[in-house]
Design an enzyme around this catalytic site. Structure first.
Site, PDB file in Angstrom:
ATOM      1  N   CYS A  36      94.410 140.215 -18.678  1.00 20.59           N
ATOM      2  CA  CYS A  36      93.629 141.178 -17.903  1.00 20.59           C
ATOM      3  C   CYS A  36      93.368 140.693 -16.491  1.00 20.59           C
ATOM      4  CB  CYS A  36      92.367 141.625 -18.622  1.00 20.59           C
ATOM      5  SG  CYS A  36      91.372 140.384 -19.347  1.00 20.59           S
ATOM      6  N   VAL A  90      93.717 143.200 -13.428  1.00 19.02           N
ATOM      7  CA  VAL A  90      92.586 143.593 -12.578  1.00 19.02           C
ATOM      8  C   VAL A  90      92.935 143.401 -11.102  1.00 19.02           C
ATOM      9  CG1 VAL A  90      90.194 143.091 -11.943  1.00 19.02           C
ATOM     10  CG2 VAL A  90      90.841 143.207 -14.348  1.00 19.02           C
TER      11      VAL A  90
END
Ligand code: SF4
Ligand code: SF4
Lengths: 518, 500
Positions: free
Chosen positions: A152, A156
């Protein structure tokens, strides 16, 4: 002192001795413990319908969810290709977790690298990590392919895998023609089954659609073969082998896509095989020519199957086929697509499973079960229970969605044993706890984490699913097909009989019912 | 095997040097240069092991390291049993670390204890896009409602939190106020910070300082009467019950343990620690920060100790007793004497089976050095060791007190290097983690997980030493290792596919 060299006591027994028990009792005063009466009161309160209502009103907090994150699924798929090293772009801690998680379940090595992004990469992006990382992996581990996915962190900050891989190749990290398929696998979307889907689609896209613009797109020249996709599966070793056996019996030419049944079951013979088995890259490319692609798990291939279908193949999906009817459907579909007959041997295997069910069904009939796990697994097991005359009363899938719920409810509606059954999408094991207290069932089917539910609610746990850390080697046995159905049946029966024995083994009290023939 | 016994120190040194050279050949030039600094052959008399450490891992090499979140949630905070620890962010990190560390505790799980539950805010795309603070507020409310007996809450940040600009400190402050001063601790342990678990330990230590110690009433009534013999165990995570088999010895020698950090620990114990007379520190790496802080702020001395194996245990008991009066010093002697028959029996039973066997280690925290004495008590020899996330002070302690001349040292070793080293050195036992276990077992090398004690334990203390000895024996002398070769196949030498 209880410890001795002759009979070494470890944590199982050591701490139950009086010295340690006294020590732990004395420790309490430093813990500022809650009033035991209050603890008891709250404990009882958590079992009530009132608590259940509050519990089900949760909107933000997840407690004991039964799902993992996307990249785990990506790693699981990637190792199913010949000589393939999974490369997860982002923070390194995640990769340590995926590897541990897979190793704890399969009791096997799990090889995977990270691009080890840290704070500076968070500011400037992870391009350099990709450039260096690919070069290092390529030189050290001599893969035939590197399959890239993302944690992630990389998602992001918005790293662009396609561009990064291109640049890395330009900088000579890996040869221009070296295969580096990729997939974005944001952990905040879906679950590990989504990651499975994305990564598999990424790999097929790479081979079929011109390797990110570096090769001509493949043109499909239909042949007679069938592709099989297993989906994310804790029993992948046993199940894929069983499918291969069935296909061989039927004489069907096939390609198992993402065949990780070897790499998660390598022998101990003095040699560590970092890569073993797997779908060859050639077969992966040629899979475009197949007549059809069969997904064993619909919700693991929601994007992959449409992608395959766009290339002109027939696609069929199943929901983790366990038991008689589900296997019948699978074989009939295979026969229809391939034009091959279902051989007598499989008919005999079918007969044996029916025979076994007939022999034992009296013990299962009418029993209530709770099931949780990935959406397809839940469906497959629930369908099998209905076939046994049992009631899959609560079926819960943290990563199941609305469509899954509807399909489950349709399954229940179609069976007299399903009338009181309910599917719970998006719920977690703390919800399940409330369900088991307020609407008790006889048995629970789930992964290792279900043991907390078993302890709290007294519902005996039958371990099927992923991960299973605390029982060994079951993943080597199939649960699909007639043979797999037999394995599941025996598992359930063993638990039922063990429970009856447990309940009837108090000497001088329950001497009756403690039977040697059942 | 057991090459070490048949070769001279000089030969071993030459072989190890050669081995390092050989391993470095696989790398692109830039990487080889970087990795060369982390590999060495120890030279007796040197004050450290001659390797660089606590430096970023190199991308793509298959480092064994984890992240700051693992260091904070997994190591330091997770074991505090009466607090709820939220894995704040997407579902993965909390899922993979759920219950995997075996920090034993007693409590009514789900009611007044929460160690083996996985609480997560389970971020979805909208939380990333619009920020997660609103969700966090709701998560805290829901915890309060459904788990009313929790004594506090920590927020363990996963990677996205620091990247999307959430203000978890503000949320913690306002919620704490709303709940009458409830302890709510925001921890900025996002996985991309630092280079390994290590920064996570540090951040977690600082969070104790800022959000627990700094909020204590300076003259608050102690919850119990202090005694001159109050100590706190720092840096023992009670894996398989380690802290318990340590505590019992300290209490037997006359000390009173008022806190365990953090295995089987509680918020009250953290809060009481500034009242301790001495902090005794086992895992220096993960908790030296807070020990130093307590020394500066509260004037509590701290001392490192080592409860692996009878030699180090006795040494440590005496060292700890040295901070106290004769009563405790005599207590230490009494304890050593009491357990001597057990020690003798364990050594009599297991040493003959293990004498001369060689071991290679690769672990975290304190173990790459701390367990060496225990092996030596059994007649075994550690011929290679390295730290997953050590710093220079760890390597200094290792060089000065533990390793022998010519020991192979590897910092932040990766899969490739470790496999090559083991293949060439051919130790009788490898002690490392779950990711390494099956690799070496496939090669036919006996293995013990030395993070989780391979689901056994405790290994600390005298009771633990008996278990340690039994486990090493069952690994090294398992009959199965004689059967890895099919009788009709020639004895092939171990090789690595990856290295071909
Ligand atoms: S949720 Fe994100 S940070 Fe956590 S393990 Fe998954 S990818 Fe890594
Ligand atoms: S050595 Fe142990 S206690 Fe220290 S950080 Fe590692 S696993 Fe933890």
């Amino acid at each position: 002192m209880a410890q001795s060299a002759d009979h070494v006591l470890d944590h199982l027994e050591l701490f139950r001795g009086p010295e340690y028990q006294q020590m732990l009792a004395d420790k309490k005063m430093f813990e500022n413990p809650r009033d035991p009466a209050e603890v008891e009161r709250i404990k009882q309160w958590t079992k009530t319908p009132e608590y259940r209502e509050k519990n089900f009103a949760r909107e933000a907090l997840a407690v004991n969810p039964a799902k993992a994150c996307q990249p785990l699924g990506a790693v699981f798929v990637s190792v199913g290709f010949e000589g393939t090293l999974p490369f997860v772009h982002g923070s390194q801690g995640c990769v340590a977790y995926y590897r541990s998680h897979l190793s704890r379940h399969f009791k096997e090595p799990s090889s995977c690298v990270s691009s080890s992004m840290t704070e500076d990469a968070a500011v400037f992006g992870g391009l350099n990590n990709m450039i260096d990382g690919l070069a290092n992996s390529y030189n050290m581990y001599k893969p035939k392919m590197i399959a890239v996915s993302t944690t992630c962190m990389a998602e992001v900050i918005g790293d662009d895998l396609n561009a990064f891989i291109k640049t890395s190749k330009e900088k000579g990290s890996v040869p221009a023609e070296f295969d580096v398929p990729f997939a974005h696998t944001p952990a905040f979307v879906g679950s590990h089954v989504t990651g499975y889907d994305n990564a598999l689609k990424g790999i097929l896209e790479h081979f079929w659609n011109g390797k990110a613009g570096t090769a001509p797109k493949l043109e499909r020249k239909p042949n007679e073969a069938i592709n099989i996709i297993g989906g994310f599966d804790g029993n992948t070793v046993g199940n894929l082998r069983e499918i291969k056996r069935i296909l061989a019996l039927m004489g069907i030419k096939h390609t198992i896509l993402a065949d990780n049944s070897e790499v998660f079951d390598t022998p101990t013979d003095g040699e560590f095989l970092m890569y073993d088995g797997g779908t060859t890259l050639e077969d992966t490319a040629n899979a475009i020519h197949a007549k059809a692609t069969i997904s064993m798990q619909q919700w693991c291939t929601e994007k992959t199957l449409p992608f395959v279908s766009e290339h002109g193949q027939d696609v069929v999906s199943f929901n983790y086929p366990v038991g008689v009817s589900a296997t019948d459907d699978l074989l009939v579909a295979l026969s229809r697509i391939s034009g091959k007959e279902i051989p007598e041997q499989l008919a005999r295997e079918r007969g044996r499973l029916v025979d076994a069910i007939a022999d034992s069904s009296a013990h299962i009939h009418g029993k209530k079960f709770a099931i949780y796990g990935d959406p397809d697994l839940c469906y497959g097991l629930a369908a099998f229970l209905l076939e046994l005359g049992a009631e899959p009363t609560h079926v819960l899938s943290t990563n199941g969605n609305k469509a899954w719920q509807e399909k489950m409810q349709a399954l229940f509606a179609g069976s007299p044993f399903g009338q009181a059954c309910q599917a719970y999408p998006g719920r977690d094991l703390w919800h399940m706890r409330s369900l088991l207290f307020t609407e008790p069932v006889d048995f629970l089917i789930g992964n290792t984490h279900g043991k907390y539910l078993e302890r709290d609610t007294g519902t005996p746990l039958i371990r099927i699913g992923f991960p299973i850390f605390d029982r060994h080697h079951h993943h080597r046995f199939p649960v699909w097909g007639y043979q797999g159905g037999l394995n599941v049946l025996v598992k359930i029966l063993d638990k039922i009989f063990d429970e009856i024995d447990k309940k009837t083994s108090v000497l001088g009290k329950t001497d009756y019912s403690f039977d040697i023939i059942r | 095997m057991s090459l070490a016994t048949t070769q001279s120190i000089a030969e071993i040194r030459a072989r190890n040097k050669e081995l390092i050279e050989e391993v470095l050949k696989v790398y692109p030039e830039k990487t080889a240069k970087r990795r060369a600094k982390h590999l060495n052959v120890h030279q007796a008399g040197k004050s450290d092991c001659g390797v660089k450490s606590n430096i970023k891992s190199i991308p793509g090499v298959m480092t064994i390291r984890g992240c700051a979140y693992a260091g904070s949630k997994g190591v330091v905070w997770g074991p505090i049993k009466d607090m709820v620890h939220i894995s704040h962010g997407p579902v993965g990190c909390g899922q993979y670390s759920w219950g995997s560390r075996r920090n034993y505790y007693v409590g009514t799980t789900g009611v007044d204890s929460f160690v083996t539950l996985q609480f997560t805010s389970d971020f979805q795309e909208k939380d990333i896009v619009f920020g997660g603070d609103k969700k966090l507020i709701k998560v805290l409310d829901e915890i309060q409602e459904l788990f009313p007996l929790n004594n506090g809450i920590t927020i363990q940040s996963e990677c996205p939190i620091g990247l999307i600009g959430d203000d978890i400190e503000a949320v913690s402050r306002s919620k704490s106020k709303e709940y009458d001063g409830k302890t709510i601790v925001p921890v900025r342990c996002e996985g991309f910070r630092g280079v390994s678990q290590s920064l996570g330990h540090h951040i977690a230590n600082d969070a104790v300082r800022d959000w627990i110690f700094d909020k204590l009433e300076p003259d608050g009534e102690p919850k119990f009467q202090p005694t001159p013999y109050d100590v706190a165990i720092i840096g023992d995570y009670n894996i398989g019950g380690d802290a318990w088999s340590s505590r019992i010895l300290l209490e037997e020698m006359g000390l009173r343990v008022i806190a365990q950090w953090s295995g089987d620990g509680s918020l009250a114990e953290l809060e009481a620690t500034p009242k301790a007379k001495l902090n005794i520190l086992h895992c220096y790496r993960s908790m030296n920060y807070i020990s130093r802080h307590m020394e500066e702020k509260f004037g509590i001395p701290w001392c490192e100790y080592n409860f692996f194996g009878p030699s180090k245990i006795a040494e440590s008991l005496r060292k700890i007793a040295g901070y106290f009066d004769d009563k405790i010093k005599e207590g230490a002697e009494r304890v050593i004497e009491k357990y001597q028959p057990l020690v003798d029996a364990v050594i009599a039973k297991y040493r003959p089976r293990l004498e001369g066997k060689t071991v290679m280690l690769y672990v975290g925290g304190l173990r790459p050095r701390h367990v060496i004495g225990a092996y030596e008590d059994l007649g075994m020899e550690v011929v290679g060791t390295g730290y997953e996330f050590g710093h220079n002070d760890d390597y200094q302690r290792t060089a000065q007190h533990y390793v022998k001349d010519s020991t192979l040292i590897y910092d932040d070793v990766n899969g490739y290097e470790f496999e090559r080293f083991v293949e060439k050195v051919q130790p009788d036992l490898v002690g490392s983690g779950i990711k390494e276990k099956y690799v070496f077992q496939k090669m036919g090398v006996p293995f013990r997980q030395m993070h989780s004690w391979d689901y056994s334990g405790p290994y600390h203390g005298y009771d633990g030493f008996a278990i340690f000895a039994r486990d090493m024996d069952m690994a090294v002398n398992s009959p199965i290792w004689k059967k890895t070769k099919a009788p009709w196949k020639e004895a092939a030498k171990p090789k690595l596919l990856a290295a071909e």
